[in-house]
Design a protein around this motif. Structure first.
Motif, PDB file in Angstrom:
ATOM      1  N   LEU A   1      -9.634   4.021   1.353  1.00 20.97           N
ATOM      2  CA  LEU A   1      -8.314   3.401   1.468  1.00 20.97           C
ATOM      3  C   LEU A   1      -8.513   1.891   1.620  1.00 20.97           C
ATOM      4  O   LEU A   1      -9.260   1.462   2.498  1.00 20.97           O
ATOM      5  CB  LEU A   1      -7.616   3.964   2.707  1.00 20.97           C
ATOM      6  CG  LEU A   1      -6.147   3.603   2.840  1.00 20.97           C
ATOM      7  CD1 LEU A   1      -5.324   4.412   1.844  1.00 20.97           C
ATOM      8  CD2 LEU A   1      -5.667   3.860   4.252  1.00 20.97           C
TER       9      LEU A   1
ATOM     10  N   SER B   1      -8.987  -1.540  11.968  1.00 25.63           N
ATOM     11  CA  SER B   1      -7.742  -0.810  11.689  1.00 25.63           C
ATOM     12  C   SER B   1      -6.565  -1.551  12.314  1.00 25.63           C
ATOM     13  O   SER B   1      -6.750  -2.405  13.187  1.00 25.63           O
ATOM     14  CB  SER B   1      -7.833   0.620  12.221  1.00 25.63           C
ATOM     15  OG  SER B   1      -8.264   0.617  13.561  1.00 25.63           O
ATOM     16  N   SER B   2      -5.372  -1.189  11.877  1.00 30.69           N
ATOM     17  CA  SER B   2      -4.176  -1.998  12.159  1.00 30.69           C
ATOM     18  C   SER B   2      -3.823  -2.113  13.632  1.00 30.69           C
ATOM     19  O   SER B   2      -3.268  -3.117  14.053  1.00 30.69           O
ATOM     20  CB  SER B   2      -2.973  -1.400  11.432  1.00 30.69           C
ATOM     21  OG  SER B   2      -3.128  -1.598  10.064  1.00 30.69           O
TER      22      SER B   2
ATOM     23  N   GLY C   1      -8.089  -1.391   3.182  1.00 29.67           N
ATOM     24  CA  GLY C   1      -7.585  -1.689   4.527  1.00 29.67           C
ATOM     25  C   GLY C   1      -6.792  -2.984   4.573  1.00 29.67           C
ATOM     26  O   GLY C   1      -7.228  -4.010   4.044  1.00 29.67           O
ATOM     27  N   THR C   2      -5.633  -2.948   5.245  1.00 26.23           N
ATOM     28  CA  THR C   2      -4.846  -4.177   5.397  1.00 26.23           C
ATOM     29  C   THR C   2      -5.497  -5.100   6.436  1.00 26.23           C
ATOM     30  O   THR C   2      -5.387  -6.315   6.335  1.00 26.23           O
ATOM     31  CB  THR C   2      -3.411  -3.866   5.838  1.00 26.23           C
ATOM     32  OG1 THR C   2      -3.443  -3.236   7.116  1.00 26.23           O
ATOM     33  CG2 THR C   2      -2.694  -2.971   4.850  1.00 26.23           C
ATOM     34  N   THR C   3      -6.163  -4.522   7.440  1.00 26.11           N
ATOM     35  CA  THR C   3      -6.822  -5.343   8.464  1.00 26.11           C
ATOM     36  C   THR C   3      -8.024  -6.060   7.859  1.00 26.11           C
ATOM     37  O   THR C   3      -8.268  -7.239   8.131  1.00 26.11           O
ATOM     38  CB  THR C   3      -7.260  -4.461   9.650  1.00 26.11           C
ATOM     39  OG1 THR C   3      -6.205  -3.545   9.953  1.00 26.11           O
ATOM     40  CG2 THR C   3      -7.558  -5.288  10.882  1.00 26.11           C
TER      41      THR C   3
ATOM     42  N   LYS D   1      -2.715   6.749   1.148  1.00 19.13           N
ATOM     43  CA  LYS D   1      -2.660   7.071   2.585  1.00 19.13           C
ATOM     44  C   LYS D   1      -1.719   8.257   2.730  1.00 19.13           C
ATOM     45  O   LYS D   1      -0.522   8.101   2.986  1.00 19.13           O
ATOM     46  CB  LYS D   1      -2.192   5.848   3.384  1.00 19.13           C
ATOM     47  CG  LYS D   1      -2.442   5.974   4.880  1.00 19.13           C
ATOM     48  CD  LYS D   1      -2.283   4.624   5.549  1.00 19.13           C
ATOM     49  CE  LYS D   1      -2.226   4.717   7.049  1.00 19.13           C
ATOM     50  NZ  LYS D   1      -3.495   5.073   7.691  1.00 19.13           N
TER      51      LYS D   1
ATOM     52  N   ARG E   1       0.835  -1.210   0.000  1.00 18.85           N
ATOM     53  CA  ARG E   1       0.000   0.000   0.000  1.00 18.85           C
ATOM     54  C   ARG E   1       0.865   1.253   0.000  1.00 18.85           C
ATOM     55  O   ARG E   1       0.518   2.251  -0.652  1.00 18.85           O
ATOM     56  CB  ARG E   1      -0.956  -0.002   1.203  1.00 18.85           C
ATOM     57  CG  ARG E   1      -2.046   1.067   1.077  1.00 18.85           C
ATOM     58  CD  ARG E   1      -3.116   0.930   2.124  1.00 18.85           C
ATOM     59  NE  ARG E   1      -2.592   1.116   3.476  1.00 18.85           N
ATOM     60  CZ  ARG E   1      -3.286   0.872   4.582  1.00 18.85           C
ATOM     61  NH1 ARG E   1      -4.538   0.433   4.508  1.00 18.85           N
ATOM     62  NH2 ARG E   1      -2.751   1.064   5.761  1.00 18.85           N
TER      63      ARG E   1
ATOM     64  N   GLU F   1     -16.065   4.719   4.851  1.00 20.48           N
ATOM     65  CA  GLU F   1     -15.056   4.205   5.790  1.00 20.48           C
ATOM     66  C   GLU F   1     -15.029   5.138   6.982  1.00 20.48           C
ATOM     67  O   GLU F   1     -15.699   6.174   6.995  1.00 20.48           O
ATOM     68  CB  GLU F   1     -13.667   4.177   5.117  1.00 20.48           C
ATOM     69  CG  GLU F   1     -13.184   5.571   4.706  1.00 20.48           C
ATOM     70  CD  GLU F   1     -11.857   5.585   3.962  1.00 20.48           C
ATOM     71  OE1 GLU F   1     -11.129   4.581   3.984  1.00 20.48           O
ATOM     72  OE2 GLU F   1     -11.557   6.632   3.351  1.00 20.48           O
ATOM     73  N   GLY F   2     -14.242   4.801   7.998  1.00 20.30           N
ATOM     74  CA  GLY F   2     -13.993   5.720   9.100  1.00 20.30           C
ATOM     75  C   GLY F   2     -12.796   6.589   8.753  1.00 20.30           C
ATOM     76  O   GLY F   2     -12.094   6.329   7.774  1.00 20.30           O
ATOM     77  N   PRO F   3     -12.508   7.628   9.558  1.00 20.69           N
ATOM     78  CA  PRO F   3     -11.343   8.484   9.295  1.00 20.69           C
ATOM     79  C   PRO F   3     -10.013   7.732   9.405  1.00 20.69           C
ATOM     80  O   PRO F   3      -9.016   8.153   8.821  1.00 20.69           O
ATOM     81  CB  PRO F   3     -11.436   9.560  10.378  1.00 20.69           C
ATOM     82  CG  PRO F   3     -12.837   9.535  10.862  1.00 20.69           C
ATOM     83  CD  PRO F   3     -13.311   8.133  10.686  1.00 20.69           C
ATOM     84  N   THR F   4      -9.994   6.639  10.189  1.00 20.96           N
ATOM     85  CA  THR F   4      -8.773   5.831  10.296  1.00 20.96           C
ATOM     86  C   THR F   4      -9.115   4.337  10.280  1.00 20.96           C
ATOM     87  O   THR F   4      -8.397   3.534  10.863  1.00 20.96           O
ATOM     88  CB  THR F   4      -7.995   6.153  11.598  1.00 20.96           C
ATOM     89  OG1 THR F   4      -8.812   5.797  12.718  1.00 20.96           O
ATOM     90  CG2 THR F   4      -7.614   7.606  11.710  1.00 20.96           C
ATOM     91  N   SER F   5     -10.198   3.977   9.617  1.00 22.87           N
ATOM     92  CA  SER F   5     -10.626   2.571   9.677  1.00 22.87           C
ATOM     93  C   SER F   5     -11.501   2.178   8.497  1.00 22.87           C
ATOM     94  O   SER F   5     -12.040   3.030   7.792  1.00 22.87           O
ATOM     95  CB  SER F   5     -11.399   2.326  10.979  1.00 22.87           C
ATOM     96  OG  SER F   5     -12.512   3.196  11.026  1.00 22.87           O
ATOM     97  N   THR F   6     -11.633   0.865   8.313  1.00 21.77           N
ATOM     98  CA  THR F   6     -12.488   0.284   7.272  1.00 21.77           C
ATOM     99  C   THR F   6     -13.748  -0.245   7.947  1.00 21.77           C
ATOM    100  O   THR F   6     -13.669  -0.831   9.030  1.00 21.77           O
ATOM    101  CB  THR F   6     -11.766  -0.908   6.616  1.00 21.77           C
ATOM    102  OG1 THR F   6     -10.467  -0.495   6.205  1.00 21.77           O
ATOM    103  CG2 THR F   6     -12.539  -1.443   5.421  1.00 21.77           C
TER     104      THR F   6
ATOM    105  N   TYR G   1      -4.184  14.467   6.963  1.00 17.44           N
ATOM    106  CA  TYR G   1      -5.250  13.880   7.781  1.00 17.44           C
ATOM    107  C   TYR G   1      -5.976  14.923   8.630  1.00 17.44           C
ATOM    108  O   TYR G   1      -6.729  14.556   9.540  1.00 17.44           O
ATOM    109  CB  TYR G   1      -4.677  12.766   8.682  1.00 17.44           C
ATOM    110  CG  TYR G   1      -4.888  11.393   8.077  1.00 17.44           C
ATOM    111  CD1 TYR G   1      -4.654  11.175   6.722  1.00 17.44           C
ATOM    112  CD2 TYR G   1      -5.345  10.320   8.832  1.00 17.44           C
ATOM    113  CE1 TYR G   1      -4.860   9.937   6.141  1.00 17.44           C
ATOM    114  CE2 TYR G   1      -5.556   9.072   8.262  1.00 17.44           C
ATOM    115  CZ  TYR G   1      -5.303   8.885   6.925  1.00 17.44           C
ATOM    116  OH  TYR G   1      -5.510   7.652   6.358  1.00 17.44           O
TER     117      TYR G   1
HETATM  118  N1  PLP Z   1      -9.240   3.954   6.015  1.00 12.61           N
HETATM  119  C1  PLP Z   1      -8.501   5.013   6.417  1.00 12.61           C
HETATM  120  C2  PLP Z   1      -8.857   6.368   5.914  1.00 12.61           C
HETATM  121  C3  PLP Z   1      -7.408   4.825   7.276  1.00 12.61           C
HETATM  122  O1  PLP Z   1      -6.665   5.876   7.661  1.00 12.61           O
HETATM  123  C4  PLP Z   1      -7.104   3.521   7.735  1.00 12.61           C
HETATM  124  C5  PLP Z   1      -5.972   3.277   8.642  1.00 12.61           C
HETATM  125  O2  PLP Z   1      -5.461   4.155   9.298  1.00 12.61           O
HETATM  126  C6  PLP Z   1      -7.915   2.457   7.322  1.00 12.61           C
HETATM  127  C7  PLP Z   1      -8.962   2.708   6.448  1.00 12.61           C
HETATM  128  C8  PLP Z   1      -7.645   1.062   7.804  1.00 12.61           C
HETATM  129  O3  PLP Z   1      -6.464   0.563   7.249  1.00 12.61           O
HETATM  130  P1  PLP Z   1      -5.593  -0.533   7.995  1.00 12.61           P
HETATM  131  O4  PLP Z   1      -6.512  -1.670   8.306  1.00 12.61           O
HETATM  132  O5  PLP Z   1      -4.562  -0.907   6.996  1.00 12.61           O
HETATM  133  O6  PLP Z   1      -5.031   0.090   9.224  1.00 12.61           O
END
Ligand code: PLP
Length: 291
Positions: free
Chosen positions: A217, A256-257, A219-221, A160, A67, A193-198, A164
């Motif tokens: 984005l 999220s990760s 998500g790797t998780t 990414k 990513r 999605e969330g601001p830092t999550s899927t 932010y």
């Molecule tokens: N979407 C956004 C906007 C993110 O910033 C993140 C992670 O910070 C994710 C999704 C989830 O990604 P990951 O599961 O790789 O942490």
């Protein structure tokens, strides 16, 4: 905090371990190492990855480096050298105290004078009561259509980036409304999605997440969860979701990760069922990754 600076190497450079190690320099706690003219802090012009570390095992490194490579391509930054980042991750983790969980952050900025800047940091991560207690989310309009990636690639959807500020402002808005987190909606009404999550929901026994083509984005998780579901023979798919789909779902999570799977307890104040057993199973699977 533990910080190392990296001399950015072209992606295809192959050098022996000692020479590679010489491109990674300890930078103490990271204070005073960055120029005020660096375009990362000055413009948010750069990319990053946050990798969860369990014990001393960094999780889904390949997916994170892939990513980072994709983000670099979208921003016209040099493709990262995976061998160099792997070594930097190992060196940062070796410096961590003995804790259950930590986070490693990889950053590449446009730097200054045409030379990119890169660093890695590692910090122990706190406990995560949300994994059991759940989170309340609010629906917030992101103001962009779900075809933004195709329509306006210069908006960098799918990368990414270090920009932010908007994501953090959305979280503050959620806190003002008495909630914990955010579910972004596209201007045409789809759940993103969330601001830092899927976001992942379970509907009729099938796990569903919005397709990456909707300007989110990848998500790797979520990818790791998909691999687990595949192994378990559980149904999973990418599909556009509406707020009604989420409200009617059997369960919903933000993934999220570092926090991993946080079950959604309420959406805009409307309660959602939480499946404690399934959530524990998902987090156990995510915590025991070996890749
Ligand atoms: N979407 C956004 C906007 C993110 O910033 C993140 C992670 O910070 C994710 C999704 C989830 O990604 P990951 O599961 O790789 O942490």
């Amino acid at each position: 905090p533990i910080v190392f600076l990296l001399d950015v190497l072209p992606a295809d450079t192959i050098i022996d371990d000692a020479d590679l190690a010489a491109t990674i320099t300890p930078a103490g706690d990271g204070s005073g190492v960055l120029s005020v003219f660096d375009l990362g802090p000055a413009r948010g012009d750069g990319i990053f990855e946050t990798i969860g570390v369990v014990g001393r095992h960094p999780q889904s490194v390949e997916a994170h480096l892939d990513r980072l490579t994709e983000s670099a391509a979208i921003l016209d930054l040099p493709a990262p050298n995976h061998a160099q980042w792997r070594l930097a991750i190992a060196r940062a983790i070796a410096e961590l105290p003995d804790v259950d969980q930590s986070a490693v952050r990889l950053v590449v900025t446009r730097g200054s004078g045409g030379r990119p800047t890169a660093w890695i940091s590692a910090t122990p991560a706190d406990g995560f009561p949300e994994r059991e207690n759940g989170i309340e989310v609010v629906l917030l309009d992101r103001g962009l259509p779900s075809d933004v990636q195709e329509r306006s690639p210069w908006l960098l959807a799918g990368a990414k980036t270090l920009s932010y500020a908007v994501n953090m402002a959305a979280l503050r808005e959620a806190h003002r409304r008495g909630a914990d987190d955010v579910l972004f909606l596209s201007s045409d009404g789809f759940v993103l999605e969330g601001p830092t999550s899927t976001v992942v929901v379970r509907i009729g026994g099938t796990f569903v997440t919005p397709p990456p083509s909707s300007g989110i984005l990848p998500g790797t998780t979520q990818l790791a969860l998909w691999a687990h579901l595949e192994e378990q023979g559980l149904a999973h798919e990418y599909r556009m979701l509406t707020p009604e789909d989420v409200l009617d779902a059997e369960a919903a999570w933000l993934l999220s990760s570092v926090r991993l799977a946080a079950p959604v307890r309420a959406v805009d104040g409307r309660p959602l069922a939480m499946d404690a057993g399934l959530t524990a199973q998902i987090n156990d699977a995510l915590l025991s990754r070996t890749d």
